[in-house]
Motif scaffolding. Sequence first.
Motif, PDB file in Angstrom:
ATOM      1  N   SER A   1      58.032 -87.566  59.903  1.00  0.00           N
ATOM      2  CA  SER A   1      58.412 -88.082  61.228  1.00  0.00           C
ATOM      3  C   SER A   1      57.435 -87.637  62.314  1.00  0.00           C
ATOM      4  O   SER A   1      57.206 -88.373  63.285  1.00  0.00           O
ATOM      5  N   LEU A   2      56.854 -86.446  62.181  1.00  0.00           N
ATOM      6  CA  LEU A   2      55.902 -85.991  63.193  1.00  0.00           C
ATOM      7  C   LEU A   2      54.718 -86.949  63.273  1.00  0.00           C
ATOM      8  O   LEU A   2      54.223 -87.260  64.357  1.00  0.00           O
ATOM      9  N   TRP A   3      54.268 -87.417  62.122  1.00  0.00           N
ATOM     10  CA  TRP A   3      53.147 -88.353  62.078  1.00  0.00           C
ATOM     11  C   TRP A   3      53.583 -89.762  62.458  1.00  0.00           C
ATOM     12  O   TRP A   3      52.849 -90.488  63.136  1.00  0.00           O
ATOM     13  N   LYS A   4      54.752 -90.171  62.017  1.00  0.00           N
ATOM     14  CA  LYS A   4      55.186 -91.546  62.254  1.00  0.00           C
ATOM     15  C   LYS A   4      55.678 -91.781  63.676  1.00  0.00           C
ATOM     16  O   LYS A   4      55.436 -92.846  64.256  1.00  0.00           O
ATOM     17  N   LYS A   5      56.374 -90.790  64.251  1.00  0.00           N
ATOM     18  CA  LYS A   5      57.075 -91.029  65.514  1.00  0.00           C
ATOM     19  C   LYS A   5      56.572 -90.188  66.676  1.00  0.00           C
ATOM     20  O   LYS A   5      56.763 -90.556  67.838  1.00  0.00           O
ATOM     21  N   TYR A   6      55.954 -89.053  66.393  1.00  0.00           N
ATOM     22  CA  TYR A   6      55.692 -88.083  67.457  1.00  0.00           C
ATOM     23  C   TYR A   6      54.219 -87.688  67.583  1.00  0.00           C
ATOM     24  O   TYR A   6      53.912 -86.599  68.053  1.00  0.00           O
ATOM     25  N   SER A   7      53.317 -88.542  67.173  1.00  0.00           N
ATOM     26  CA  SER A   7      51.890 -88.225  67.287  1.00  0.00           C
ATOM     27  C   SER A   7      51.187 -89.293  68.118  1.00  0.00           C
ATOM     28  O   SER A   7      51.649 -90.419  68.233  1.00  0.00           O
ATOM     29  N   TYR A   8      50.039 -88.920  68.689  1.00  0.00           N
ATOM     30  CA  TYR A   8      49.300 -89.825  69.559  1.00  0.00           C
ATOM     31  C   TYR A   8      48.388 -90.735  68.738  1.00  0.00           C
ATOM     32  O   TYR A   8      48.050 -90.457  67.590  1.00  0.00           O
ATOM     33  N   ASP A   9      47.988 -91.848  69.361  1.00  0.00           N
ATOM     34  CA  ASP A   9      47.311 -92.926  68.640  1.00  0.00           C
ATOM     35  C   ASP A   9      45.974 -92.505  68.036  1.00  0.00           C
ATOM     36  O   ASP A   9      45.641 -92.908  66.923  1.00  0.00           O
TER      37      ASP A   9
END
Length: 342
Positions: free
Chosen positions: A42-50
């Motif tokens: 989820s950190l990579w899918k939802k909570y990281s910048y482009d």
Amino acid sequence: MATKEQVVIVVGAGPSGLATAACLNSLSIPNIVLEREDCFASLWKKYSYDRLHLHLAKQFCQLPLKPFPTTYPTYVSRDQFLRYLDDYVSHFNICPLYQRSVESAQYDEAAEEWIVKARNLGSSDPEQMEEYSSKCLVVATGETTDAFIPQLEGLNTYLGEVIHSTRYKNGKSYENKNVLVVGSGNSGMEIAFDLSNYGAKTSIAVRSPLHILSRGMANMGLVLLKYVSLNAVDSLLLMLSKLWYGGDLSRYGIKRPEEGPFTMKVKYGKYPVIDIGTYQKIKSGEIQVVPAVASLGGNDVVFEDGKSYPFDAIIFATGFKRSTNKWLQECVRTGEQFTVKP
């Protein structure tokens, strides 16, 4: 409440949890993965910048039993990493139970097994507990559990935008705005770089001493650690950093720690900054380095040197707090005795 028995319970479906489940599945060891969010990684899918890329070369970041595709570049992008994880989960038939918030994990001495209780956040009654038992418990919740914003004086009176770095995607909406990034780890430095590229008037608050390494230096250090001592690697990296970035960074508001970059990671969990261009922008004045924040009020931010400046937005790249201490009870064996410590 019926107890569901497994050989291994894995808490967390980030990359570490997925890697654990893959290894267990490859050995046909029954396991279950409990994940608080509604997806894996989820950190990579939802909570990281482009613009996020892996800071280290791909050979240091691939998961067990399945390397990155040979077509991937040395530094894998966020989207490429997610495609890799999607394929990884499918390949090893990993099926996490999502929206399971673990509330307690306690070792039953008599039964010699772990009892894990979790709330199903997706059920009609999210307060109802599910109970699982296993001989082995793997905690794979990592270092990035709960986003942390320090309670600075006057924060609740600040009139500008305030977000944590997990809510930042890109700098499109910040063009020509005065933006302060609080936190000078890798996320803070890269977000400052991204903001500057989008035309934001960017400042970054640097509170603690830090090491700056290029990607090549960091990768070389990881290879050398297989053959020479940590102190020797640290000495070499420090020499190279000084040659490349300059011996005295204090003129730019940055101080180096007294201990080496890998020693800082081992002893304190503090990573060196892997530079992707931020330092050059600091050196040229495109990004301003300011001291730690002392207080806020209105649109102004007051810094520890007594100076204050107005900002339209503040992005807190101040890391995370682990939640493990809230639910994990540690079981310690002394001889034939067990002690359970909350």
